[in-house]
Design an enzyme around this catalytic site. Structure first.
Site: not given
Ligand code: F6P
Length: 368
Positions: A120, A146
């Site tokens: 991404g 996202d």
């Molecule tokens: O970028 C994808 C995402 O799922 C976001 O929507 C979210 O804020 C973040 O990753 C969460 O990250 P992690 O898996 O590190 O909690």
């Protein structure tokens, strides 16, 4: 006369950043098309992390590994990481080190000639820099729930996340109606409100709050009071994790390892709505459910088309390009252009913003 047989070309494949549904479907397409064009595929484990340390962590990926189960499987069979920028790597003692050459050296040890990186907006700049420094031909495939990668209409994983969030609203609505309640659903998306907006419209939300449109809680609660009447005794509110009030800031929390993550806005507005609307309110935080599970049909389709095109681009000697979805088909664009454009937010005049307003959905900034 003797002819030297041509060495089989090898391409490396890695997933980088947060996982999402559809990653394995991309890999399957890459492996199948690569075999047709005489490329062997080596999977790199845990993104660029697997290329740190003494030996590269790799697995062979052959067509016989790609039965159709792989296409349906959530997550990534290669593993991934969303931590540790190799150009500014935080070491255990807290110091910051550039470890990019370690990755490039380890990549060379694998004997691979080129790289397909599935990532991404966070991964694209890192992969491009590594490719330029190490002279490694690179093609990227966009993925993220996202949907904030520029120059592509969709990224793999987004459609599944929207389907999951929509189903959550389908399940919340009957229980809300049974108890005369207002339900708040907090969804992911980082600084982009695409999941909230799409799922909110598809799932019949009364209010959708996005990071791009700061809200006024009085506007939100006035709307909820107005829509709750006989025949519609409930309220459905979808809030994006990075939504914030006008003049206010986003809600975050610090994880065990010190990383800051978005989240908590659902509870904040749930409490405010409960008090100002004098209504029983419940909050659901959807979280990683949006990332796991089987990919939707659409994510499998774009994964397949992207994976095939990525291999064809490499095979044609291209590098520094990202496959993209544009005008009903697969295209490819310069990764550098994608990076320069930054993140792709929901625009104030986007079709879905207009659709939401046209349906009488409150976006928190003005009366619907
Ligand atoms: O970028 C994808 C995402 O799922 C976001 O929507 C979210 O804020 C973040 O990753 C969460 O990250 P992690 O898996 O590190 O909690």
């Amino acid at each position: 006369m003797t002819t030297t047989p041509r060495r089989t070309r090898r391409l490396a494949l890695l997933t980088s950043g947060d996982d999402c549904a559809g990653l394995n479907a991309i890999m399957r397409a890459v492996v199948l098309r690569a075999a047709q064009l005489d490329w062997e595929v080596t999977g790199m484990l845990y993104g660029t992390h697997g290329l740190l340390g003494d030996d590269p962590q790799t697995v062979p990926l052959r067509p016989e590994h790609t039965d159709t189960v792989m296409m349906r499987q959530g997550g990534t069979i290669l593993g991934t990481t969303n931590k540790g920028d190799p150009f500014a790597y935080v070491m255990p003692d807290g110091s910051v080190k550039d470890r990019s050459w370690e990755i490039i050296e380890n990549f060379r040890k694998t004997g691979c000639d080129a790289l397909i990186g599935i990532g991404g907006d966070g991964s694209l700049p890192i992969l491009l820099r590594l490719s330029e420094l190490g002279g490694i031909p690179l093609i990227c495939v966009p993925k993220t729930i996202d949907n904030n990668v520029c120059m592509t209409e969709t990224s793999v994983g987004f459609n599944t996340a929207v389907a999951v969030a929509t189903e959550a609203l389908d399940r919340l609505q009957p229980t809300a109606a049974s108890h005369d309640r207002i339900m708040v659903l907090e969804v992911m998306g980082r600084g982009a409100g695409h999941i909230a907006l799409a799922a909110g419209i598809a799932g019949g939300a009364d209010v959708i709050l996005l990071p791009e449109i700061p809200y006024d809680i009085d506007v939100v609660t006035d709307h909820l009071r107005k829509v709750r009447k006989p025949g519609h005794n409930f309220g459905l509110v979808v809030v994006s994790e990075a939504a914030r009030p006008k003049g206010g800031t986003v809600q975050t929390h610090v994880m065990q390892d010190g990383q800051v993550r978005l989240g908590g806005v659902g509870q904040v507005i749930g409490a405010q709505i409960g008090e100002l609307c004098q209504a029983e309110t419940r909050v659901t935080v959807l979280g990683h459910v949006q990332r796991g599970g089987q990919p939707s049909a659409w994510d499998r389709l774009t994964a397949a088309a992207f994976g095939v095109r990525a291999v064809e681009l490499l095979n044609a000697g291209q590098s520094g390009r990202m496959v993209a979805w544009s005008q009903r088909g697969v295209a490819d664009v310069l990764i550098a252009d994608v990076i320069n454009k930054g993140s792709h937010p929901v625009g104030a005049d986007d079709s879905l913003v207009r659709a939401a307003r046209g349906l009488g959905i409150c976006l928190g900034d003005q009366p619907a």
